[in-house]
Scaffold this active site. Structure first.
Site, short mmCIF file in Angstrom:
data_model
loop_
_atom_site.label_atom_id
_atom_site.label_comp_id
_atom_site.label_asym_id
_atom_site.label_seq_id
_atom_site.Cartn_x
_atom_site.Cartn_y
_atom_site.Cartn_z
N LYS A 65 0.87 -1.18 0.00
CA LYS A 65 0.00 0.00 0.00
C LYS A 65 0.90 1.23 0.00
CE LYS A 65 -3.73 -2.02 2.75
NZ LYS A 65 -4.51 -1.88 4.00
N HIS B 52 0.47 5.97 3.60
CA HIS B 52 -0.63 6.88 3.91
C HIS B 52 -0.17 8.00 4.83
CE1 HIS B 52 -4.60 8.23 5.28
NE2 HIS B 52 -5.06 7.67 4.19
N HIS C 17 0.41 7.61 8.56
CA HIS C 17 1.63 7.02 9.11
C HIS C 17 2.69 8.07 9.43
CE1 HIS C 17 0.04 3.19 7.39
NE2 HIS C 17 0.53 2.74 8.51
#
Length: 586
Positions: A138, A141, A144
């Protein structure tokens, strides 16, 4: 420095109270500098003396403060003693103040504030900090960002204090969500797109397969089947998983490099899959593994043994959970590193998870989860943080950290180009990146870590006010002043030349640096250091406007130059602890 002043004040109090000087030193604190410049430098709270049993309770706190102050006398170090609200306040010799502060900053450099009497006997050892920990396959984001910069800050402060710090990135690289991704990639993944834009393509596959799984039970089952194959060691599934994992780490490293963050170990849930079987066997042998009516494996954490509070460690289909792997990871790290403390940095929504983790470890007989450093700290500690709201880029609602950082750099470049004071820079993009990262970090660290906060681009990137841009701008101005005098031979410093109110206010604030670092080391809240550096920058700006170096008498110019040089050094050291790379031109 502050230690000499504290010791001198504590020694006087010691004679009156009959208590050891060493016991009294931590109770003597520097007075914070406000916009209304202080005239007094140190204080001791009568309540703190009472709490430590150094003074018998009896009359009111105020009358005891008065009585105690009357037994103290001024000397070569203390020039004035006054009673405040429940405190005794001390003014120290101004010439000595200037001489010792400047001497200590020059002598200790990056160790200024850390090599302090406050840290005498401070427990050091091996500290593991687990932080960032994104899920593989992923894109990174924006959510994070907090774990990454908070964990980096904690690791920095622990290392600065002399601990052997191990930084671990515990990747989310296992579990049912990865089974769904694997199944989705087998259905409509593209090797060509994967090569062109790895994480973007995996993100698209993940979104699409999740959408399909909501209405198609077969897709959901395919995900479960893929994960069961993974846990069973299926060669094809493992090869695909390994490919996604390697791609993810390489992409993440680019982001970490931009943030100035590094890790000593890239670990992950997958590392502990085999170990979880040992954990389950051990729990079973100890009679701690129970089964619910649905067949879920649990550990009873209720005080009465009635399963009113329990932790799930095994699904009915026999697959393990995140908690099971965390138990295995903690035990393995103790065996591997024999750590003195392990700190987990995640959002506050995982508080119950860590309560369960520490609870299961304790019930298994691992008492090292509780106290360490001869009882000074919890050996296993969770540092939770709140959520960021409103961190959206111009591109839309899905917020990736790379986009946020690009946005910060782009806006900072525009601001620098529009500013009349911007210097000619060799690497304007690199400078804008460093200033942009500073802006993100300071915005994040200004309040208590547990608080949620609203992200505001315009406020974050202001060059004035409580921002990272202001800190960078102040540091760059002080460096510019140093460059003006860099070829000049430093003359003997005369402390009598730093007696202006603006110089005294700056010296008083520099005096407090060790106390701020001590407070940060206790509660791991970066806000104390942020607030200190912002005030330092404000005081430096006021002094810079009024205490001219250029055009002053040689002796005065040199003293002021050294004051600004020392201020820049402390500002730089503090910013580095926060994870900010100071710029020298902007």
């Amino acid at each position: 420095m502050a230690c000499l002043f504290r010791r001198s004040i504590a020694a006087q109090l010691s004679k009156v109270l009959g208590t050891s000087t060493e016991k009294l030193i931590p109770m003597v604190s520097a007075v914070p500098v406000s916009k209304k410049q202080q005239t007094l430098d140190f204080r001791i709270s009568v309540n703190s003396v009472l709490e430590k049993g150094c003074l018998r309770s009896g009359s009111t706190v105020q009358s005891q403060a008065r009585q105690l102050s009357e037994q103290l006398t001024c000397d070569d170090v203390v020039t004035e003693i006054a009673v405040g609200q429940g405190t005794i306040n001390f003014k120290v010799n101004r010439s000595l103040l200037a001489e010792l502060v400047m001497q200590e900053i020059s002598k200790k450099g990056s160790k200024y504030g850390i090599e302090s009497e406050l840290f005498q006997g401070y427990p050091c050892g091996r500290v593991i900090v687990e932080f960032s920990s994104p899920n593989i396959a992923k894109k990174f984001h924006a959510g994070h960002l907090r774990s990454t910069i908070i964990g980096n800050f904690i690791a920095n402060i622990k290392q600065a204090l002399g601990n052997d710090v191990i930084r671990i990135n515990y990747l989310g690289d296992w579990g049912t969500q990865f089974g769904l991704l694997g199944a989705g990639f087998q259905l409509f993944g593209s090797e060509v797109k994967l090569k062109a834009n790895p994480l973007q393509h995996l993100f698209e596959v993940y979104v699409e397969v999740n959408k399909m799984a909501e209405t198609n039970e077969d897709i959901h089952k395919a995900g479960q089947e893929f994960f069961k194959k993974l846990e069973g060691g299926d060669e094809h599934s493992l090869r695909l998983w390994q490919q996604f994992r390697s791609i993810s780490i390489e992409e993440y490293k680019k982001i970490y490099q931009r943030l100035g963050v590094h890790f000593d170990e890239y670990s992950g849930e997958s590392f502990y899959q085999e170990k979880t079987q040992e954990i389950l066997w051990l729990l079973d042998q100890k009679g701690l593994l129970k089964k619910t009516m649905q067949g879920t494996g649990v550990v009873d954490l209720s005080p009465n043994g009635d399963l009113s509070a329990y932790a799930k460690v095994l699904r009915p289909d026999g697959t393990t959970l995140y908690l099971t792997r965390d138990i295995a990871a903690a035990i393995d790290r103790m065996e591997k590193y024999n750590f003195d403390q392990m700190i987990y940095v995640t959002d506050k929504e995982q508080c119950s998870h860590f309560q369960q983790l520490f609870g299961v470890l304790k019930i298994m007989g691992y008492n090292w989860t509780e106290r360490a450093f001869t009882g000074h700290f919890c050996r296993c500690r969770h540092v939770p943080f709140g959520l960021v709201k409103g961190m959206k880029t111009r591109k839309g609602d899905v917020v990736f950290l790379e986009d946020v950082m690009n946005e910060a750099r782009s806006r900072m470049l525009q601001n620098m180009a529009a500013s009349k004071t911007t210097k000619e820079l060799e690497d304007p993009e690199g400078t804008a990146e460093k200033v942009g990262v500073a802006a993100l970090i300071i915005q994040d660290f200004k309040g208590p870590l547990l608080s949620d906060y609203e992200f505001d681009w315009d406020r974050v990137l202001q060059s004035h006010g409580d921002t990272g841009v202001f800190l960078q701008y102040t540091h760059a101005r002080l460096c510019s002043l140093q460059r003006t005098f860099e070829n000049r031979i430093e003359e003997q410093f005369n402390p009598a030349c730093l007696q202006d109110p603006q110089a005294i206010a700056l010296l008083q604030h520099l005096l407090r640096y060790d106390e701020v670092l001590f407070q940060v080391s206790e509660d791991l809240q970066p806000k104390h250091l942020v607030n200190y550096l912002i005030m330092l920058s404000r005081l430096a700006s006021i002094a810079h406007r009024t205490l001219h170096v250029k055009g002053s008498l040689s002796e005065v110019a040199m003293a002021r130059y050294l004051l600004f040089k020392g201020t820049a050094s402390v500002l730089s050291n503090g910013m580095k602890l926060l994870g900010i790379t100071p710029v020298e031109k902007m």
